[in-house]
Design an enzyme around this catalytic site. Structure first.
Site: not given
Ligand SMILES: NC(=O)C1=CN([C@@H]2O[C@H](COP(=O)(O)OP(=O)(O)OC[C@H]3O[C@@H](n4cnc5c(N)ncnc54)[C@H](OP(=O)(O)O)[C@@H]3O)[C@@H](O)[C@H]2O)C=CC1
Ligand SMILES: Nc1c(N[C@@H]2O[C@H](COP(=O)(O)O)[C@@H](O)[C@H]2O)[nH]c(=O)[nH]c1=O
Length: 593
Positions: A80, A325, A328, A331-332
């Site tokens: 403002e 980021e 799964g 994320a779940a």
């Molecule tokens: N395409 C995309 O956008 C993305 C792809 N990816 C891919 O996904 C894969 C990994 O998936 P994912 O294993 O699901 O990875 P996550 O990032 O979901 O990591 C899971 C870990 O998170 C930690 N954690 C802490 N608190 C919690 C909680 N309350 N509930 C669940 N987890 C918790 C644990 O770590 P700890 O075991 O250390 O205790 C667990 O093992 C990789 O191959 C990666 O490349 C990942 C991100 C984005």
């Molecule tokens: N594979 C994938 C993603 N993966 C996400 O990006 C992170 C890597 O980030 P950086 O190291 O900053 O480039 C990786 O750990 C995961 O969280 N993101 C996307 O937009 N597209 C992709 O295809």
């Protein structure tokens, strides 16, 4: 405790009113300038730490833009003030368009003073301030200085107004969700193949989405306070998680790990550009915690590491928005905890297959399609070869303080204006308005079935015992006596609830239909016989009263405003009756509640 939220704020029928007597051209001009204020308010996003977005457009009587301004960062000149400086003398008699009611960061009403002193005569406000302690203050101050203030949706209503209002809501979504849910605004983003995989079976994921999409992600990161990944994503991808290249705001990086089983070499331990916080289970790998500390990485321990507690923690540290980021698994867990508000899914036209390849959201425990979460306000956008699908998992909160609803408020207590009122929360007896609690130590005298008065140590004692009054069973009689003698309201509550649960046959058969009246009569007694309590109740006139119980969704307001707040309603009704504002009809309303 949050405010009340009306689900489907945009689906309610639009009522045309108050615009009929307004010239259509000037009405359209109002809407176009308020949209402009919303648009410019977003200009600093990604360049400074996220903050409320304020924009101001000043238009002369003839409809020309005389000046504009937007808040660059918290602690800088208000929008403002900038707009007034740009407009100069042309402010006299002009209208100021504000996407959001100004807050008062400087403690001296700088924004309001600037508009008043510049000679602005009218203000159009997109939305009221979402924060309860600031809500309505600037609007009141402007009106008290003689300005005409029109608020979209309150003083101006139409379908087009509703669209403009939505634009104002959208630019400040993080603040609005944060104010309503007491956790930062959280966005889950992932990139997946057309067959729904976020990595190959090997875990390899670089890259699924195109360069264009990944650039978009960098910009989205820059709009956030922090980026979160899970332990596995760190181990697997060794990400950097930095935002836009070549300047701009850098969000903090957060790693959530239960085991703290992380590598010693990781890009996230390089703090040269931005810091990293590791959140973990209390006691996890103390030696590794020391290693991280030696690198300057902050470690925060939680008794039970779950997304809600972590988000509440970052809320309390002042974070406004978080970008998830993770894979799964996490994320779940975050979706199940109800902390994710919005989803951005980049879908790449690729197929990778793989029975065990990771997917964007792990186990949610759902077994039928009818349980699936429906996204709201879904948008589809092509980004290079990919499709970006986004939508909300939770509706945009309606922050109008409507506990009870806007329509009901006047009927219950005419002193309350649903738009102007503040909310007074009470719960524990040591709270500022703790004497409103049923656990407050104020004995009451209530008649029994024969009309003989007996003294009860608190309303809670009387209310709990009343569940069993009039039941012929001697065990019920015994229970009443025990509750009456309970040493504290807590004990009375425990006894009453336990007996009700274990022996439902001992509860009077009409309890559900009489319990509100029982409570009303007990409250009436309490607030009649203690003059200081009566004064305290009357002193709250005009405010909405809410029992901030996170558990009791009938008498209390619930954790997120989902409770019915019947205790607050009865107190407001009583207050109105004591003030003589409502006729004896109120009493029959109460009996009929
Ligand atoms: N395409 C995309 O956008 C993305 C792809 N990816 C891919 O996904 C894969 C990994 O998936 P994912 O294993 O699901 O990875 P996550 O990032 O979901 O990591 C899971 C870990 O998170 C930690 N954690 C802490 N608190 C919690 C909680 N309350 N509930 C669940 N987890 C918790 C644990 O770590 P700890 O075991 O250390 O205790 C667990 O093992 C990789 O191959 C990666 O490349 C990942 C991100 C984005
Ligand atoms: N594979 C994938 C993603 N993966 C996400 O990006 C992170 C890597 O980030 P950086 O190291 O900053 O480039 C990786 O750990 C995961 O969280 N993101 C996307 O937009 N597209 C992709 O295809």
């Amino acid at each position: 405790m949050a405010l009340s939220f009306a689900v489907g704020a945009y689906s309610s029928p639009i009522i045309m009113c108050k615009v009929a007597n307004v010239n259509n051209n000037s009405h359209m001009q109002d809407l176009s300038y308020i949209k402009r204020a919303a648009e410019i308010s977003d200009k600093s996003a990604g360049f400074t730490s996220p903050h409320p977005n304020f924009g101001c457009v000043i238009a002369t009587r003839s409809g020309e833009v005389a000046g504009e301004g937007y808040l660059y960062a918290q602690g800088t000149k208000p929008a403002e003030v900038l707009a007034v400086e740009a407009a100069g003398e042309r402010c006299r008699g002009a209208t100021a368009y504000l996407n959001m009611e100004p807050g008062d960061c400087h403690g001296d009403h700088t924004a309001v003073s600037a508009l008043v002193q510049a000679g602005i005569t009218r203000a159009v406000v997109g939305i009221r301030h979402p924060l309860q302690h600031l809500r309505g203050n600037a609007i009141r101050a402007l009106r008290s200085q003689g300005l005409q203030v029109d608020v979209l949706g309150e003083d101006m209503q139409s379908k087009l107004v509703e669209e403009a209002r939505k634009e104002c809501l959208l630019v400040n979504l993080p603040l609005i969700y944060r104010a309503a849910s007491r956790v930062p605004f959280s966005v889950l983003k992932y990139a997946m193949t057309l067959d729904g995989k976020i990595a190959a079976s090997s875990g390899h994921a670089a890259w699924i989405s195109s360069k264009l999409s990944r650039n978009r992600v960098l910009a989205l990161r820059g709009r956030s306070d922090a980026i979160i990944v899970g332990g596995t994503t760190l181990r697997r991808d060794n990400p950097r998680l930095t935002a836009r290249h070549g300047g701009g705001h850098m969000p903090i990086r957060i790693v959530m790990t239960q085991t703290l089983n992380l590598p010693e070499e990781a890009n996230l331990w390089d703090l040269s550009e931005v810091s990293t916080i590791v959140v973990t289970q209390r006691g996890a790998r103390r030696s590794f915690q020391r290693f991280l500390a030696s690198k300057g990485v902050e470690v925060v321990e939680f008794d039970i590491l779950n997304p809600r507690d972590v988000m509440e923690y970052f809320h309390d540290r002042g974070y406004l928005s978080i970008f998830w980021e993770c894979g799964g698994t996490l994320a779940a867990s975050a979706i199940s905890s109800g902390v994710i508000h919005k989803v951005f899914a980049f879908v790449a036209p690729k197929i990778i297959g793989g029975k065990n390849a990771p997917t964007p959201v792990g186990e949610l425990g759902m077994v039928e399609m009818s349980q699936a979460l429906d996204l709201i306000d879904v948008c589809f956008e092509q980004v290079g070869p990919d499709m970006l699908i986004s939508g909300f998992l939770q509706p945009i909160p309606d922050l109008t303080p409507t506990i009870p609803s806007e329509d009901e408020t006047f009927a219950i207590d005419p002193t309350v204006d649903p738009f102007e009122s503040s909310i007074i929360f009470f719960y524990k007896t040591w709270d500022p308005y703790g004497a409103f609690s049923n656990f407050s130590p104020h004995p009451i005298q209530m008649p029994d079935e024969d009309g003989n008065y007996a003294t009860w140590s608190s309303i809670e004692h009387y209310y709990q015992a009343s569940k069993f009054i009039g039941v012929g069973d001697p065990i019920a009689q015994d229970c009443i006596e025990k509750i009456k003698l309970a040493k504290s309201p807590e004990e009375a509550a425990r006894m009453g609830r336990l007996t009700q649960r274990q022996h439902p046959n001992l509860v009077r058969s009409d309890w559900e239909s009489v319990k509100i009246d029982v409570m009303y009569r007990a409250l009436k007694c309490k607030f009649s016989i203690y003059p200081h309590l009566n004064s305290m109740l009357l002193s709250t006139a005009g405010s909405v009263l809410v029992e901030a119980s996170p558990h009791d969704l009938f008498w209390g307001g619930g954790r997120e405003g989902e409770g019915l707040n019947y205790l607050g309603r009865l107190l407001m009704q009583l207050r109105s009756e004591f003030l003589g504002e409502s006729s004896s009809a109120s009493e029959s309303t109460c009996l009929a509640l």
